[in-house]
Design an enzyme around this catalytic site. Structure first.
Site, PDB file in Angstrom:
ATOM      1  N   LYS A  51      37.960  -9.193 -51.345  1.00  8.71           N
ATOM      2  CA  LYS A  51      37.917  -8.226 -50.229  1.00  8.71           C
ATOM      3  C   LYS A  51      37.515  -8.941 -48.936  1.00  8.71           C
ATOM      4  O   LYS A  51      38.118  -8.737 -47.878  1.00  8.71           O
ATOM      5  CB  LYS A  51      36.916  -7.102 -50.542  1.00  8.71           C
ATOM      6  CG  LYS A  51      37.429  -6.138 -51.592  1.00  8.71           C
ATOM      7  CD  LYS A  51      36.354  -5.201 -52.114  1.00  8.71           C
ATOM      8  CE  LYS A  51      36.873  -4.398 -53.296  1.00  8.71           C
ATOM      9  NZ  LYS A  51      35.862  -3.556 -53.930  1.00  8.71           N
ATOM     10  N   GLN A  95      29.656  -2.591 -53.996  1.00  9.41           N
ATOM     11  CA  GLN A  95      30.483  -2.906 -55.164  1.00  9.41           C
ATOM     12  C   GLN A  95      29.890  -2.302 -56.439  1.00  9.41           C
ATOM     13  O   GLN A  95      28.702  -2.417 -56.699  1.00  9.41           O
ATOM     14  CB  GLN A  95      30.618  -4.437 -55.294  1.00  9.41           C
ATOM     15  CG  GLN A  95      31.539  -4.880 -56.398  1.00  9.41           C
ATOM     16  CD  GLN A  95      32.994  -4.433 -56.194  1.00  9.41           C
ATOM     17  OE1 GLN A  95      33.534  -4.516 -55.094  1.00  9.41           O
ATOM     18  NE2 GLN A  95      33.615  -3.932 -57.248  1.00  9.41           N
ATOM     19  N   ASP A 118      35.584   3.672 -49.173  1.00  6.75           N
ATOM     20  CA  ASP A 118      35.963   3.835 -50.586  1.00  6.75           C
ATOM     21  C   ASP A 118      36.298   5.299 -50.896  1.00  6.75           C
ATOM     22  O   ASP A 118      36.892   5.599 -51.932  1.00  6.75           O
ATOM     23  CB  ASP A 118      34.788   3.421 -51.494  1.00  6.75           C
ATOM     24  CG  ASP A 118      34.946   2.002 -52.033  1.00  6.75           C
ATOM     25  OD1 ASP A 118      36.088   1.496 -52.012  1.00  6.75           O
ATOM     26  OD2 ASP A 118      33.936   1.430 -52.475  1.00  6.75           O
TER      27      ASP A 118
END
Ligand code: NDP
Length: 292
Positions: A51, A95, A118
């Protein structure tokens, strides 16, 4: 059979994102993405690295926060608060999975929903359910819908079966497929581990989305002739013939079903590249909205 090329579609999304980044740059704005990793899980570390690399490639302001495995809930909340308040950061993600002392749901709720790229914050989950376009949609299901659209697959009025009901993939996938408009308007069934006679359910589907987490789980018996299959699964299986000793396979037994399908995504090279491309796109959307 059409093999849906996730690498090519992801490249197209990245190109569109580059154009939007250039438009923001003209206004003196650089989208900023902060990725927080707690602990040293190797798979999470690899995801965070990719990412960060993609964000840097696009010229985003990319911040990687690596915290030790013994980070407390309070310490992590303090990092999130700092990123919420930082005007150079437009997208924040923590994460998953964090170490066991961390209450992940509380952390997600602490992220400013306007920076929740997200799409896991309850406000964004509600906005998806309400078809409010000002929210953020989880990147993987968003990528799946884009693959269907790019492959020219009609969803309106067709039967879609989503196998899996996670908050990250299955549930938002079902909501997107039933949403009104392009890539939606499907008649959706959601199956899970308690579903009786799964094969009978999936055989009814024009479109099968597999998000199970079990290698090669759906076989020829599960898929009807002419169906479209989107395989979200990423599973490592041992393979001594490869340099790493393992290879990646999906939740669908590709070789067993490919000939029956009208279209199918491979693993790797299908949904995987789309997830990261949609994350970058969501981050740029956050920067656009915060500077509207
Ligand atoms: P979860 O483990 O959170 O969810 C799996 C779902 O599959 C659950 O709803 C579970 O049912 C269901 N399930 C498990 N076993 C069966 C069974 N025997 N029959 C029917 N349903 C079953 O996984 P995720 O949603 O997070 O991920 C799913 C897969 O997608 C994984 O392989 C993951 O690696 C991959 N993934 C890929 C991404 C990408 O970028 N391509 C991103 C995210 C995930 P129940 O709820 O009843 O337990």
């Amino acid at each position: 059979m059409v093999r849906i090329d996730g690498i090519a579609v992801a490249a197209k999304v990245m190109e569109e994102t580059r154009i939007r980044i250039a438009a923001l740059a003209k206004r003196g704005i650089t989208p900023g993405l902060a990725v927080v990793l707690v602990g040293d899980d190797p798979a999470s570390r690899a995801y965070v690295r990719s990412k960060d690399r993609k964000a840097a490639e696009l010229g985003l302001h990319s911040v990687k926060k690596e915290l030790s495995a013994d980070t407390t809930q309070a310490e992590l909340l303090a990092v999130v608060a700092e990123l919420n308040a930082d005007p150079s950061i437009h997208g924040i993600l923590v994460q998953s999975p964090p170490p066991p002392q961390i209450d992940e749901a509380e952390i997600v709720k602490a992220i400013d929903p306007r920076k929740d790229v997200d799409g896991f914050h309850p406000v964004n989950v509600a906005k998806l359910a309400m078809e409010d376009p000002t929210g953020f949609v989880p990147c993987t299901p968003l990528g799946c819908i884009r693959l269907l659209i790019e492959a020219g697959i009609e969803t309106a009025g067709r039967k879609a079966v989503v196998v899996g009901r996670s908050m990250i993939v299955g549930k938002p996938m079902a909501l997107l497929l039933m949403k009104r408009g392009l890539g939606g308007d499907a008649t959706v069934t959601v199956a899970h581990s308690r579903t009786r006679d799964l094969a009978a359910v999936t055989r009814e589907a024009d479109i099968v989305i597999a998000a199970i987490g079990r290698p090669n789980f759906l076989g020829a018996d599960h898929i009807r002739e002419g169906a479209v299959v989107i395989d979200v699964g990423i599973n490592r299986i041992e393979d001594p013939s490869t340099p790493k000793g393992y290879r990646l396979v999906g939740d669908v037994d590709y070789d067993a079903v490919a000939d029956k399908c009208a279209a199918i995504t491979p693993v790797p090279g299908g949904v995987g590249p789309m997830t990261i491309a949609m994350l970058m796109s969501n981050c740029v959307s956050a920067a656009e909205r915060l500077n509207a």
